[in-house]
Design a protein around this motif. Structure first.
Motif, PDB file in Angstrom:
ATOM      1  N   LYS A 115       0.805  -1.217   0.000  1.00 42.56           N
ATOM      2  CA  LYS A 115       0.000   0.000   0.000  1.00 42.56           C
ATOM      3  C   LYS A 115       0.839   1.268   0.000  1.00 42.56           C
ATOM      4  CE  LYS A 115      -4.005  -2.042   2.366  1.00 42.56           C
ATOM      5  NZ  LYS A 115      -3.489  -3.416   2.451  1.00 42.56           N
ATOM      6  N   ASN A 116       2.149   1.145  -0.001  1.00 49.76           N
ATOM      7  CA  ASN A 116       3.029   2.320   0.062  1.00 49.76           C
ATOM      8  C   ASN A 116       3.821   2.448  -1.235  1.00 49.76           C
ATOM      9  OD1 ASN A 116       4.726   4.402   0.725  1.00 49.76           O
ATOM     10  ND2 ASN A 116       5.678   3.386   2.477  1.00 49.76           N
ATOM     11  N   ASN A 117       3.313   3.274  -2.148  1.00 47.63           N
ATOM     12  CA  ASN A 117       4.003   3.426  -3.426  1.00 47.63           C
ATOM     13  C   ASN A 117       5.076   4.506  -3.402  1.00 47.63           C
ATOM     14  OD1 ASN A 117       2.532   5.779  -3.425  1.00 47.63           O
ATOM     15  ND2 ASN A 117       1.104   5.145  -5.045  1.00 47.63           N
ATOM     16  N   SER A 118       5.302   5.109  -2.230  1.00 50.01           N
ATOM     17  CA  SER A 118       6.350   6.123  -2.121  1.00 50.01           C
ATOM     18  C   SER A 118       7.680   5.519  -1.699  1.00 50.01           C
ATOM     19  CB  SER A 118       5.934   7.203  -1.112  1.00 50.01           C
ATOM     20  OG  SER A 118       5.772   6.640   0.187  1.00 50.01           O
ATOM     21  N   ASN A 119       7.642   4.289  -1.215  1.00 53.38           N
ATOM     22  CA  ASN A 119       8.874   3.613  -0.803  1.00 53.38           C
ATOM     23  C   ASN A 119       8.849   2.204  -1.352  1.00 53.38           C
ATOM     24  OD1 ASN A 119      11.130   2.568   0.419  1.00 53.38           O
ATOM     25  ND2 ASN A 119      10.278   2.574   2.492  1.00 53.38           N
ATOM     26  N   LEU A 120       9.588   1.970  -2.400  1.00 50.08           N
ATOM     27  CA  LEU A 120       9.573   0.666  -3.061  1.00 50.08           C
ATOM     28  C   LEU A 120      10.771  -0.182  -2.662  1.00 50.08           C
ATOM     29  CD1 LEU A 120       8.300   1.650  -6.635  1.00 50.08           C
ATOM     30  CD2 LEU A 120       7.019   0.888  -4.634  1.00 50.08           C
ATOM     31  N   LEU A 121      11.203  -0.017  -1.408  1.00 49.06           N
ATOM     32  CA  LEU A 121      12.258  -0.876  -0.878  1.00 49.06           C
ATOM     33  C   LEU A 121      11.622  -2.039  -0.134  1.00 49.06           C
ATOM     34  CD1 LEU A 121      14.725   1.815   0.526  1.00 49.06           C
ATOM     35  CD2 LEU A 121      14.910   0.539  -1.622  1.00 49.06           C
ATOM     36  N   PRO A 122      12.142  -3.237  -0.293  1.00 47.97           N
ATOM     37  CA  PRO A 122      11.557  -4.391   0.410  1.00 47.97           C
ATOM     38  C   PRO A 122      11.803  -4.300   1.909  1.00 47.97           C
ATOM     39  CG  PRO A 122      13.601  -5.036  -0.658  1.00 47.97           C
ATOM     40  CD  PRO A 122      13.318  -3.637  -1.105  1.00 47.97           C
ATOM     41  N   TYR A 123      10.833  -4.820   2.707  1.00 52.24           N
ATOM     42  CA  TYR A 123      11.051  -4.867   4.147  1.00 52.24           C
ATOM     43  C   TYR A 123      11.643  -6.203   4.593  1.00 52.24           C
ATOM     44  CZ  TYR A 123       6.349  -7.112   4.392  1.00 52.24           C
ATOM     45  OH  TYR A 123       5.259  -7.938   4.225  1.00 52.24           O
ATOM     46  N   GLN A 124      11.673  -7.192   3.694  1.00 50.21           N
ATOM     47  CA  GLN A 124      12.383  -8.441   3.959  1.00 50.21           C
ATOM     48  C   GLN A 124      12.857  -9.006   2.631  1.00 50.21           C
ATOM     49  OE1 GLN A 124      10.147 -11.769   5.477  1.00 50.21           O
ATOM     50  NE2 GLN A 124      11.969 -12.960   5.985  1.00 50.21           N
ATOM     51  N   TRP A 125      14.037  -9.585   2.629  1.00 49.29           N
ATOM     52  CA  TRP A 125      14.551 -10.182   1.411  1.00 49.29           C
ATOM     53  C   TRP A 125      15.506 -11.313   1.771  1.00 49.29           C
ATOM     54  CZ3 TRP A 125      15.613  -5.324   3.195  1.00 49.29           C
ATOM     55  CH2 TRP A 125      16.920  -5.074   3.610  1.00 49.29           C
ATOM     56  N   ASP A 135      12.368  -3.373 -11.976  1.00 48.14           N
ATOM     57  CA  ASP A 135      11.333  -4.153 -11.279  1.00 48.14           C
ATOM     58  C   ASP A 135      10.255  -3.264 -10.653  1.00 48.14           C
ATOM     59  OD1 ASP A 135      12.771  -6.381 -11.939  1.00 48.14           O
ATOM     60  OD2 ASP A 135      13.714  -6.576  -9.969  1.00 48.14           O
ATOM     61  N   LYS A 136      10.587  -1.996 -10.403  1.00 51.20           N
ATOM     62  CA  LYS A 136       9.658  -1.111  -9.709  1.00 51.20           C
ATOM     63  C   LYS A 136       8.355  -0.931 -10.487  1.00 51.20           C
ATOM     64  CE  LYS A 136      13.210   1.418  -7.171  1.00 51.20           C
ATOM     65  NZ  LYS A 136      13.846   2.753  -6.913  1.00 51.20           N
ATOM     66  N   LYS A 137       8.443  -0.954 -11.820  1.00 51.71           N
ATOM     67  CA  LYS A 137       7.220  -0.729 -12.600  1.00 51.71           C
ATOM     68  C   LYS A 137       6.234  -1.883 -12.420  1.00 51.71           C
ATOM     69  CE  LYS A 137       8.919  -2.738 -16.943  1.00 51.71           C
ATOM     70  NZ  LYS A 137       9.168  -2.486 -18.384  1.00 51.71           N
ATOM     71  N   PHE A 138       6.740  -3.080 -12.205  1.00 46.72           N
ATOM     72  CA  PHE A 138       5.847  -4.212 -11.982  1.00 46.72           C
ATOM     73  C   PHE A 138       5.175  -4.109 -10.608  1.00 46.72           C
ATOM     74  CE2 PHE A 138       9.189  -6.085 -14.799  1.00 46.72           C
ATOM     75  CZ  PHE A 138       8.400  -6.128 -15.932  1.00 46.72           C
ATOM     76  N   ILE A 139       5.933  -3.656  -9.603  1.00 44.77           N
ATOM     77  CA  ILE A 139       5.377  -3.477  -8.266  1.00 44.77           C
ATOM     78  C   ILE A 139       4.293  -2.402  -8.293  1.00 44.77           C
ATOM     79  CG2 ILE A 139       5.911  -2.798  -5.889  1.00 44.77           C
ATOM     80  CD1 ILE A 139       8.741  -3.921  -6.382  1.00 44.77           C
ATOM     81  N   LEU A 140       4.583  -1.271  -8.945  1.00 44.40           N
ATOM     82  CA  LEU A 140       3.594  -0.200  -9.048  1.00 44.40           C
ATOM     83  C   LEU A 140       2.364  -0.655  -9.821  1.00 44.40           C
ATOM     84  CD1 LEU A 140       6.004   2.810  -9.740  1.00 44.40           C
ATOM     85  CD2 LEU A 140       4.598   2.460  -7.691  1.00 44.40           C
ATOM     86  N   GLY A 141       2.591  -1.488 -10.854  1.00 44.81           N
ATOM     87  CA  GLY A 141       1.463  -2.001 -11.636  1.00 44.81           C
ATOM     88  C   GLY A 141       0.533  -2.864 -10.794  1.00 44.81           C
ATOM     89  N   LEU A 142       1.100  -3.707  -9.932  1.00 48.03           N
ATOM     90  CA  LEU A 142       0.279  -4.532  -9.055  1.00 48.03           C
ATOM     91  C   LEU A 142      -0.493  -3.681  -8.044  1.00 48.03           C
ATOM     92  CD1 LEU A 142       2.423  -7.694  -8.234  1.00 48.03           C
ATOM     93  CD2 LEU A 142       0.163  -7.638  -9.272  1.00 48.03           C
ATOM     94  N   MET A 143       0.156  -2.646  -7.520  1.00 46.02           N
ATOM     95  CA  MET A 143      -0.531  -1.753  -6.585  1.00 46.02           C
ATOM     96  C   MET A 143      -1.733  -1.092  -7.249  1.00 46.02           C
ATOM     97  SD  MET A 143       2.594   0.173  -4.612  1.00 46.02           S
ATOM     98  CE  MET A 143       3.693  -0.696  -3.496  1.00 46.02           C
ATOM     99  N   LYS A 144      -1.535  -0.601  -8.468  1.00 46.68           N
ATOM    100  CA  LYS A 144      -2.627   0.063  -9.186  1.00 46.68           C
ATOM    101  C   LYS A 144      -3.744  -0.927  -9.496  1.00 46.68           C
ATOM    102  CE  LYS A 144      -3.572   2.990 -13.196  1.00 46.68           C
ATOM    103  NZ  LYS A 144      -4.757   2.258 -13.629  1.00 46.68           N
ATOM    104  N   TRP A 145      -3.372  -2.131  -9.893  1.00 49.20           N
ATOM    105  CA  TRP A 145      -4.383  -3.148 -10.211  1.00 49.20           C
ATOM    106  C   TRP A 145      -5.234  -3.473  -8.994  1.00 49.20           C
ATOM    107  CZ3 TRP A 145      -4.095  -8.464  -8.522  1.00 49.20           C
ATOM    108  CH2 TRP A 145      -5.121  -9.275  -9.046  1.00 49.20           C
ATOM    109  N   LEU A 146      -4.591  -3.572  -7.810  1.00 50.62           N
ATOM    110  CA  LEU A 146      -5.329  -3.887  -6.587  1.00 50.62           C
ATOM    111  C   LEU A 146      -6.344  -2.793  -6.264  1.00 50.62           C
ATOM    112  CD1 LEU A 146      -5.743  -5.684  -4.100  1.00 50.62           C
ATOM    113  CD2 LEU A 146      -3.900  -4.421  -2.983  1.00 50.62           C
TER     114      LEU A 146
END
Length: 444
Positions: A115-125, A135-146
């Motif tokens: 739910k946070n599109n201002s910080n696209l850093l993972p919290y666990q890896w 890869d960020k564009k795919f993450i943002l795309g999923l957020m928008k789709w949701l």
């Protein structure tokens, strides 16, 4: 968002395409809708499973099975709807099911706040994860789709405590209010949702109350008073134990004061007290306090808390039985000791009776003694009249001639009464705490 692709070896497949790539290594990115608790596998590794969806396969999604050397290396998803990025997972089948297998030797993962599109850093890896700018564009795309599609993230078919039934497996939306280890490798959760578990039929004989009294809690474990004082004052707090065959389940990964969905737990009652069992295949996922369903449950609780009628047990509506007079609380009388009406008074004629009372929050012993019992029973009626009063109070059915039909299956009515608490030892104020009924009359 179309099919994902790139010119290098780091191509993301949509889930629907990955399902066709059996026994191949693939890269996936999806929204997490369920997580399983970590547990020890049959070998030396630790294991957990999560379920993810994307726009190509929004239901039921696909399971990702993870193996790692230790539990803290397994994914720990914080909230439903968070995004996980997976590299080099192998597509497998088990019977009719298709799943992805995370191999600790070459696979990698990273988890992002969905739910946070201002910080696209993972919290666990994982250790083999390598971040890429593209890869960020795919993450943002999923957020928008949701957001645009309001996709079901597994929050349907969730029940409240007021809907539970004995022996059934169900999905519960609740808040974890306490976690404790009751003995080595055996854990208990206390969960709550602001509603009342339904009252159950009492299945014990009254004459057994001396040798085998009804317990005050479903398991032989008493919480300390400082913990009890932190529990919500309204609504059932359900005790959830871990199945004995599943002692290696990672209960310590659960978090207190978080709303969760518990998928597939089993509810039971023992000596007419509800408890639930966390099964080896129970799935869990945390919810955000801003999720619509959590906000709805909290609004319902606040409305109940602010209403003077909302503090009454939900199952007592439209109104408790009018067989008693003045009241400060609404309870059921589930047991009495002594159980025979002719033994309610001592040889000197003094009333002394111990009643077991319950409401949706707890069960206690409360005493009827001397002048309080005299007021309760309206003086000193005959043994026959006292027996009739006892039967009404404890939910014992009678034939037309007044004979008892069966005192084993009882459904005591909700009644109104005054309670007071007191201690009998100045050096142990809370340990010697007792309760007593007063200023109440049984009108039957």
């Amino acid at each position: 968002m179309g099919r994902r692709s790139s010119r290098d070896d780091y191509k993301f497949l949509q889930i629907i395409d990955a399902r066709a790539a059996l026994n191949q290594k693939v890269n996936l990115i999806g929204l997490v809708i369920e997580t399983g608790l970590p547990k020890q596998s049959k070998g030396t590794d630790c294991f957990c499973s999560i379920r993810v969806i994307d726009e190509s396969y929004p239901s039921p999604g696909i399971s990702i099975n993870f193996f790692a050397e230790t539990m803290d290396k397994l994914p720990q998803v914080l909230t439903v709807g968070d995004i996980i990025q997976l590299s080099q997972v192998v597509m497998k089948t088990h019977g009719p099911d298709i799943y992805a297998l995370f191999n600790k030797k070459f696979s990698s993962f990273a988890i992002f706040d969905g739910k946070n599109n201002s910080n696209l850093l993972p919290y666990q890896w994982s250790s083999k994860y390598h971040a890429r700018e593209q890869d960020k564009k795919f993450i943002l795309g999923l957020m928008k789709w949701l957001v645009d599609h309001k996709i079901d993230t597994g929050l349907t078919d969730l029940h409240s405590l007021k809907e539970i039934r004995e022996g059934e497996r169900f999905n519960l939306l609740c808040k974890i209010v306490h976690i404790c280890e009751v003995e080595k490798d055996k854990w208990m959760l206390l969960v709550w949702d602001g509603t009342d578990a339904p009252p159950v039929t009492i299945k014990t004989k009254l004459e057994e109350e001396n040798e085998n009294p009804l317990p005050l809690q479903p398991v032989d474990f008493t919480l300390q008073r400082d913990i009890l004082c932190t529990l919500p004052p309204l609504g059932t707090v359900l005790r959830v134990t871990v199945d004995r065959c599943n002692e290696k389940l990672g209960i310590n990964f659960l978090k207190r004061n978080r709303w969760v969905k518990l998928i597939n737990i089993r509810c039971e009652f023992h000596t007419a007290l509800w408890h639930a069992v966390l099964m080896p295949f129970t799935r869990v996922c945390y919810l955000s306090n801003e999720d619509d369903i959590v906000l709805q449950r909290m609004r319902e609780y606040e409305e109940r808390r602010k209403s003077k009628w909302g503090w009454m047990p939900l199952s007592s509506f439209p109104w408790p039985s009018d067989i008693t007079g003045k009241f400060h609380c609404v309870v059921r009388v589930v047991a009495a000791f002594p159980w025979l009406a002719e033994d309610f008074r001592s040889p000197s004629g003094v009333y002394r009776i111990r009643l077991t009372l319950e409401d949706p929050t707890a069960r206690i012993h409360a005493y009827l003694y001397k002048e309080d019992a005299e007021q309760f029973f309206d003086g000193y009626p005959s043994v026959y009249a006292l027996t009739r009063k006892r039967n009404l109070l404890l939910g014992i059915s009678e034939d037309d001639d007044g004979s008892e039909m069966n005192d084993y299956f009882r459904n005591p009515p909700w009644i109104r009464c005054c309670l007071k608490s007191y201690h009998i030892d100045e050096s142990d104020v809370w340990g010697s705490r007792n309760f007593r009924i007063f200023a109440t009359t049984l009108k039957a």
